[in-house]
Design an enzyme around this catalytic site. Sequence first.
Site, PDB file in Angstrom:
ATOM      1  N   LYS A 120       0.825  -1.207   0.000  1.00  0.00           N
ATOM      2  CA  LYS A 120       0.000   0.000   0.000  1.00  0.00           C
ATOM      3  C   LYS A 120       0.861   1.259   0.000  1.00  0.00           C
ATOM      4  O   LYS A 120       2.028   1.236   0.314  1.00  0.00           O
ATOM      5  CB  LYS A 120      -0.975  -0.041   1.176  1.00  0.00           C
ATOM      6  N   ARG A 134      -3.452 -10.040   4.838  1.00  0.00           N
ATOM      7  CA  ARG A 134      -3.802 -10.168   3.414  1.00  0.00           C
ATOM      8  C   ARG A 134      -2.623  -9.623   2.619  1.00  0.00           C
ATOM      9  O   ARG A 134      -2.298  -8.436   2.740  1.00  0.00           O
ATOM     10  CB  ARG A 134      -5.078  -9.364   3.136  1.00  0.00           C
TER      11      ARG A 134
END
Length: 301
Positions: free
Chosen positions: A224, A263
């Site tokens: 991210k 995840r």
Amino acid sequence: MAPKHTLPGLPDKGRCLVMGVVNVTPDSFSDGGAWFDPERAIEHGLRLVAEGADIVDVGGESTRPGAQRVPADEELRRVEPVVRELAAHGVAVSVDTMRAEVAERSVEAGAVLVNDVSGGLADPAMARLVASSGVAYVLMHWRGHSHDMQSRAVYTDVVREVIDELRDRMEAMISAGVDPDQIVLDPGLGFSKRPEQAHNWALLRHLDRFHELGRPVLVAGSRKRFLSRLLSGAEGDRPFVECDAATAALTTLSADRGAWAVRVHDVRSSADAVRVAAAWSDGGAGLDEGRFPRTAVRGGR
Ligand code: PMM
């Protein structure tokens, strides 16, 4: 310390689980559409399992900041064959969708978990579907669709507000008939959280406070923006695909602080990391309990 949780249809390995990501999209920011073709997506999912994924998360709609929605029939066309085939291979499949219709068809195709980044807000039919199907459900913190979500990243106390909003959503799902034991919570790193305001790091630093909600917690920081920003240099932000060592570090710390699962896109490094965290925390006792497969080690010491 995080309480132990067992979710319907999902493995319990006595350690933090690893959820590997298969984005069946042409435009994901983190893997650039590499698995858009269903055959390649299936192959990739099976490879992730061989590398140590406990769950494979299949998504057909990009949620990168600024992304526009794809029509439901297109989303279904992307995910259904991949879910079906992976489930047929015995894989614990999660479907990453905000739509009840896509969730329903995926559960019929064998998915055991519905991963809804909107926490039930994008589709009012989601709560009913989750309640009637009885599958495990990831309820993520969300303030709006990707096209303008970053404008909603306004907080006085990000940790308190995210916890309170997750509690509200959880109560709404329970009122609609969802069993609390189905629910996994996710702080929604990168969703209406600004890397330049350290919202994501504040949530991670206080991950233990999410345990006050009494449900397992999923951490999804892989590749991210806040990681690529942290690792930026003269060339600017680090490219997303070069953030996997940082993601593995995040996995180790999340596992140590009681995350139920992480995840991730690069499974091998995080599968190693959760095993290190588990062995570290129990002093290797899991080795004797068979938590790790015993393989012959040649030439080691
Ligand atoms: N992030 C993405 C997609 N799905 N699901 C959950 N539960 N939590 C997340 O933070 C999350 C998610 C972002 O997209 P990517 O797969 O392209 O990184």
